[in-house]
Design a protein around this motif. Structure first.
Motif, PDB file in Angstrom:
ATOM      1  N   ALA A  85       0.853  -1.191   0.000  1.00 52.59           N
ATOM      2  CA  ALA A  85       0.000   0.000   0.000  1.00 52.59           C
ATOM      3  C   ALA A  85       0.887   1.239   0.000  1.00 52.59           C
ATOM      4  N   ASN A  86       0.553   2.152  -0.865  1.00 53.09           N
ATOM      5  CA  ASN A  86       1.268   3.428  -0.927  1.00 53.09           C
ATOM      6  C   ASN A  86       2.778   3.240  -1.086  1.00 53.09           C
ATOM      7  N   LEU A 118      -2.182   1.095   8.233  1.00 62.70           N
ATOM      8  CA  LEU A 118      -1.959   1.619   6.880  1.00 62.70           C
ATOM      9  C   LEU A 118      -1.715   3.114   6.842  1.00 62.70           C
ATOM     10  N   SER A 175      -2.788   5.708   3.915  1.00 62.89           N
ATOM     11  CA  SER A 175      -3.137   5.012   2.669  1.00 62.89           C
ATOM     12  C   SER A 175      -4.644   4.824   2.576  1.00 62.89           C
ATOM     13  N   LYS A 177      -6.032   3.075  -0.074  1.00 66.14           N
ATOM     14  CA  LYS A 177      -6.280   1.906  -0.901  1.00 66.14           C
ATOM     15  C   LYS A 177      -5.152   0.906  -0.698  1.00 66.14           C
ATOM     16  N   VAL A 178      -5.501  -0.367  -0.763  1.00 61.75           N
ATOM     17  CA  VAL A 178      -4.494  -1.421  -0.705  1.00 61.75           C
ATOM     18  C   VAL A 178      -4.248  -1.895  -2.132  1.00 61.75           C
ATOM     19  N   ASP A 179      -3.023  -1.716  -2.604  1.00 67.26           N
ATOM     20  CA  ASP A 179      -2.705  -2.085  -3.983  1.00 67.26           C
ATOM     21  C   ASP A 179      -2.820  -3.590  -4.188  1.00 67.26           C
ATOM     22  N   VAL A 193      -9.562  -0.134   2.333  1.00 66.55           N
ATOM     23  CA  VAL A 193      -8.990  -0.096   3.683  1.00 66.55           C
ATOM     24  C   VAL A 193     -10.117  -0.194   4.704  1.00 66.55           C
TER      25      VAL A 193
END
Length: 208
Positions: A114-115, A142, A145, A147-149, A168
């Motif tokens: 993430a990020n 997180l 962040s 969004k979780v890639d 998230v």
């Protein structure tokens, strides 16, 4: 998005010297002791501690296991729960459900990206300290962040699962999928063809 360190302190009883717990916060790769400031420096006879999200609000709470004094002790010594009510940053919780692998995913690894940062948790199922065991649910802080890639699960049997573009502030349960048998059929077929070709060439060179 980093990991801190908590130490449950406790000498023997009798002949016990009260010692407060430590809480070392990871601040830019330097650990700073903040136990007294955060009021978790309990002086009971510490024996163990566990981390888990008691109230399912996305942050981890702390249970400190203290021994009941055998002889006289100058302060109270009892097991205590420290509830975390500091709302700061986003989070993700991942629970594993193994099919071919261990049912709670013990021995597997969860990687969250993430990020631009990679966070890794290994489900070891072992004790966090004396007679204590943390939750097998992987918790990821997180930060900012949104969004979780990707979430990558490496199961003990060698299977890998990848989930992309996850939200998230949620709890996920990832069930192990069966490995595709097609690739094994292809590998076996290629091996057989290669052996047959080798055998034919060998016979041509040495007909007897």
């Amino acid at each position: 998005m980093d990991l801190d360190l908590f130490v449950s302190n406790g000498d023997l009883n009798p002949n016990c010297t009260p010692m407060g717990n430590f809480y070392f916060e990871n601040q830019e790769n330097k650990f700073v002791e903040r136990g007294r400031e955060l009021e978790v420096n309990d002086y009971g006879i510490g024996r163990g501690s566990v981390l888990f999200d008691m109230d399912n609000d996305g942050d981890q709470d702390l249970l400190v296991v203290n021994q009941i004094p055998i002889l006289d002790y100058p302060i109270e010594s009892a097991t205590k729960l420290f509830r975390n009510d500091i709302s700061n940053g986003n989070w993700l919780k991942v629970a594993l459900k193994g099919m071919s692998s261990e049912t709670s995913g013990i021995g597997s690894r969860v990687t969250v990206i993430a990020n631009g940062k990679k966070l890794i948790r290994e489900i070891d199922g072992g004790g966090s300290s004396h007679l204590s065991r943390n939750s097998v649910i992987s918790h990821f802080g997180l930060g900012n962040s949104t969004k979780v890639d990707s979430i990558i699960v490496d199961w003990t049997g060698g299977n890998r699962q990848i989930l992309l573009n996850q939200n998230v502030n949620q709890s996920l349960t990832i069930t192990e999928t069966e490995q595709s048998s097609f690739k094994w059929y292809v590998a076996i077929f290629i091996t057989i063809v290669a052996l047959m070709a080798w055998y034919i060439l060998a016979k041509r060179k040495n007909p007897l």
